[in-house]
Design a protein around this motif. Sequence first.
Motif, PDB file in Angstrom:
ATOM      1  N   HIS A 115      52.729  45.357  52.577  1.00  0.00           N
ATOM      2  CA  HIS A 115      53.325  44.238  51.560  1.00  0.00           C
ATOM      3  C   HIS A 115      52.165  43.615  50.766  1.00  0.00           C
ATOM      4  O   HIS A 115      52.060  43.187  49.785  1.00  0.00           O
ATOM      5  CB  HIS A 115      53.586  43.155  52.684  1.00  0.00           C
ATOM      6  N   THR A 116      51.026  43.494  51.641  1.00  0.00           N
ATOM      7  CA  THR A 116      49.948  42.793  51.149  1.00  0.00           C
ATOM      8  C   THR A 116      49.147  43.525  49.794  1.00  0.00           C
ATOM      9  O   THR A 116      48.775  43.327  48.647  1.00  0.00           O
ATOM     10  CB  THR A 116      48.611  42.641  51.837  1.00  0.00           C
ATOM     11  N   PHE A 117      49.300  45.104  50.140  1.00  0.00           N
ATOM     12  CA  PHE A 117      48.791  45.766  48.939  1.00  0.00           C
ATOM     13  C   PHE A 117      49.893  45.905  47.739  1.00  0.00           C
ATOM     14  O   PHE A 117      49.484  45.831  46.309  1.00  0.00           O
ATOM     15  CB  PHE A 117      48.846  47.415  49.475  1.00  0.00           C
ATOM     16  N   LYS A 118      51.127  45.819  47.944  1.00  0.00           N
ATOM     17  CA  LYS A 118      52.182  45.787  46.721  1.00  0.00           C
ATOM     18  C   LYS A 118      51.663  44.189  46.089  1.00  0.00           C
ATOM     19  O   LYS A 118      51.592  44.319  44.780  1.00  0.00           O
ATOM     20  CB  LYS A 118      53.332  45.519  47.443  1.00  0.00           C
ATOM     21  N   GLU A 119      51.356  43.435  46.670  1.00  0.00           N
ATOM     22  CA  GLU A 119      50.762  42.045  45.906  1.00  0.00           C
ATOM     23  C   GLU A 119      49.554  42.158  45.333  1.00  0.00           C
ATOM     24  O   GLU A 119      49.357  41.933  44.012  1.00  0.00           O
ATOM     25  CB  GLU A 119      50.638  40.913  47.130  1.00  0.00           C
ATOM     26  N   SER A 120      48.569  42.837  45.847  1.00  0.00           N
ATOM     27  CA  SER A 120      47.211  43.263  45.174  1.00  0.00           C
ATOM     28  C   SER A 120      47.646  44.100  44.018  1.00  0.00           C
ATOM     29  O   SER A 120      46.940  43.782  43.007  1.00  0.00           O
ATOM     30  CB  SER A 120      46.526  44.123  45.848  1.00  0.00           C
ATOM     31  N   GLU A 121      48.626  45.171  44.161  1.00  0.00           N
ATOM     32  CA  GLU A 121      48.711  45.801  43.021  1.00  0.00           C
ATOM     33  C   GLU A 121      49.332  45.115  41.692  1.00  0.00           C
ATOM     34  O   GLU A 121      48.762  45.062  40.633  1.00  0.00           O
ATOM     35  CB  GLU A 121      50.022  46.789  43.330  1.00  0.00           C
ATOM     36  N   LYS A 122      50.214  44.334  41.985  1.00  0.00           N
ATOM     37  CA  LYS A 122      50.942  43.278  40.885  1.00  0.00           C
ATOM     38  C   LYS A 122      49.759  42.526  40.115  1.00  0.00           C
ATOM     39  O   LYS A 122      49.576  42.529  39.004  1.00  0.00           O
ATOM     40  CB  LYS A 122      51.883  42.350  41.689  1.00  0.00           C
ATOM     41  N   ILE A 181      46.400  43.151  40.304  1.00  0.00           N
ATOM     42  CA  ILE A 181      45.666  44.042  39.440  1.00  0.00           C
ATOM     43  C   ILE A 181      46.240  44.483  37.947  1.00  0.00           C
ATOM     44  O   ILE A 181      45.630  44.606  37.262  1.00  0.00           O
ATOM     45  CB  ILE A 181      45.267  45.120  40.284  1.00  0.00           C
ATOM     46  N   ASN A 182      47.401  44.772  38.246  1.00  0.00           N
ATOM     47  CA  ASN A 182      48.140  45.412  36.777  1.00  0.00           C
ATOM     48  C   ASN A 182      48.014  44.205  35.923  1.00  0.00           C
ATOM     49  O   ASN A 182      47.909  44.405  34.871  1.00  0.00           O
ATOM     50  CB  ASN A 182      49.758  45.602  37.117  1.00  0.00           C
ATOM     51  N   GLY A 183      48.325  42.832  36.383  1.00  0.00           N
ATOM     52  CA  GLY A 183      48.150  41.658  35.276  1.00  0.00           C
ATOM     53  C   GLY A 183      46.546  41.676  34.902  1.00  0.00           C
ATOM     54  O   GLY A 183      46.554  41.528  33.724  1.00  0.00           O
ATOM     55  N   ARG A 234      36.038  39.155  34.889  1.00  0.00           N
ATOM     56  CA  ARG A 234      36.244  37.931  35.037  1.00  0.00           C
ATOM     57  C   ARG A 234      35.981  37.546  36.527  1.00  0.00           C
ATOM     58  O   ARG A 234      35.925  36.531  37.223  1.00  0.00           O
ATOM     59  CB  ARG A 234      37.749  37.321  34.951  1.00  0.00           C
ATOM     60  N   GLY A 235      35.936  38.672  37.489  1.00  0.00           N
ATOM     61  CA  GLY A 235      35.537  38.820  38.684  1.00  0.00           C
ATOM     62  C   GLY A 235      35.400  40.202  39.209  1.00  0.00           C
ATOM     63  O   GLY A 235      35.383  41.159  38.525  1.00  0.00           O
ATOM     64  N   PHE A 236      35.314  40.179  40.805  1.00  0.00           N
ATOM     65  CA  PHE A 236      34.939  41.365  41.233  1.00  0.00           C
ATOM     66  C   PHE A 236      35.895  42.529  41.030  1.00  0.00           C
ATOM     67  O   PHE A 236      35.463  43.694  40.716  1.00  0.00           O
ATOM     68  CB  PHE A 236      35.286  41.085  42.804  1.00  0.00           C
ATOM     69  N   ALA A 237      37.225  42.072  40.881  1.00  0.00           N
ATOM     70  CA  ALA A 237      38.305  43.336  40.485  1.00  0.00           C
ATOM     71  C   ALA A 237      38.088  43.925  39.322  1.00  0.00           C
ATOM     72  O   ALA A 237      38.047  45.157  38.967  1.00  0.00           O
ATOM     73  CB  ALA A 237      39.480  42.876  40.728  1.00  0.00           C
TER      74      ALA A 237
END
Length: 505
Positions: A251-258, A260-262, A273-276
Amino acid sequence: MVFMEMVLLQGFSTGVLLGVLLLLVVVYLLLSGSSSQDEGKDPPGPKPLPLLGNLLMLDLKKTYVSLCDLSKQYGSVFTVHFGPKKVVVLAGYKTVKQAFVNLSDEFGDRDISPIFHDFNQGLGIVFSNGENWRQMRRFAISNLRDFGMGKRGSEEKIIEESKYLIEEFEKFEGKPFDTSLPVSLAISNIILSIVYGDRFEYSNPQLHEMIQRACKNMKMAGSASVQLYNLFPWLSPFVKNQKQIVKTLKHTFKESEKLINGLLKTLNPQDPRGFADSFLIRQQKDEESGVKESPFHTKNLFYTINNLFAAGTDTTTSTICWSLLLMAKYPEIQDKVQEEIDRVIGECQPVAENRKNLPYTDAVIHETQRLASIVPFGVPRKTTCDVHLNGYLIKKGTSIFPLLLTVLRDENEWETPNIFNPGHFLNKQGQFVKKDAFMPFSAGRRVCLGEGLARMELFLFFASLLQVFRFTPPPGVSEDDLDLTPSVGFTLNPSPHKLCAVKRS
Ligand code: HEM
């Protein structure tokens, strides 16, 4: 007996048989003699039972307490068998320093138990080794420096966040509340803004869900059933918590994916803008230049972000909650902190630069970390080769538990090891003094990589809150009634409690 009968049946004489037996005895004696001379002896420890090892004498709900008790009996280097798994435990400042600082490479790998393998698949930072760990750690350190640690960037983020946190505390109008939720919102926002470049509103349910998931996983990872799964992975079908952890992580990874896609939609390689963003830019660069087996791939990004969030929120939140609880319990110490803040910075915004002029406040924060000892047996390590420590031989690949609690409460290093005493960090003139045995972030090559950030957060949040609020027990509860018994998960948190944050006039 069966062997002897078979030999006799095959027509061997008794003399030959005796000769073979004698030879076997001599070879055994030679081998065992040479091993004790050349290799050194095993660390001592309680005698293990087959399969169960020493499990019957360990309280898996409070493993660190059992290990501290055993260290009193067996000394500073001892062996414990967690079921079939042999673990060498290190206790006390001198031993942990010798292993982690002087023999940093030998004790420098991570021991990755089955649950953390399920969690991380050998990727990310905390539970990886070798080249993947080296590259991810180096990249994280240099980027956290740019977007967070040490530089003005993180100071500004923390100062901004402390204002939101004060507003949150004000909403309770001096009535009792659980400090852990608002503090965790603020601390999570620091990591999130370093990683994604922006903070979340406290009213955003996404932020609350992220925190709940991380907390839940941390608790479940430390549960007795998961510890048993770590020892006997074949128990997996029966361990509900293990499946729940993996589900929560997905679930957490799904959220990260959203998220990161943004970021990808608006990524500007000239202006991360940041680490990612920095990671994504490096990923694209490696792809364009055809780097083979680059570790800069999406899975590593997810695991690393998850590591930074999990390692950086629960620990720092718990420490701040401990510090507020201790202030409510010891009002005369709170008086001294507030007198110092009023005298040195008055009503100005506390900034990192103030720390050197606030030695008492700094000592209180250090003493909170020492006494709370929130990571009591560190994060398990593994030896990279055969190594000698204090006259014992520890074989390559042995799991190592550093009992950080016994360093932070070492009777040879601290005047009153089990009592809250900011004087541990002050000299006679009231100046702050560093102590080598202060190791809440561990030491050596795997030392906490968020130490700089965490120390800045602890100072700025604590000073800002103490400048504005007086912390007291709820009405009808005395200071003596405030309980310092920790609630045990993977880290030691204060037990659930409420405090009043009364605005100072
Ligand atoms: C009061 C706050 C904190 C405490 C007490 C703490 C403590 C620790 C400890 C004891 C370790 C194990 C080191 C070892 O293997 O010997 C560790 C590792 C780590 N911490 Fe922290 N930590 C804190 C805050 C943070 C923050 C804010 C971050 C993120 C920015 C962070 C990121 C990490 C990472 C990534 C590792 C793994 C390092 C590696 O394996 O190379 N920690 N921390």
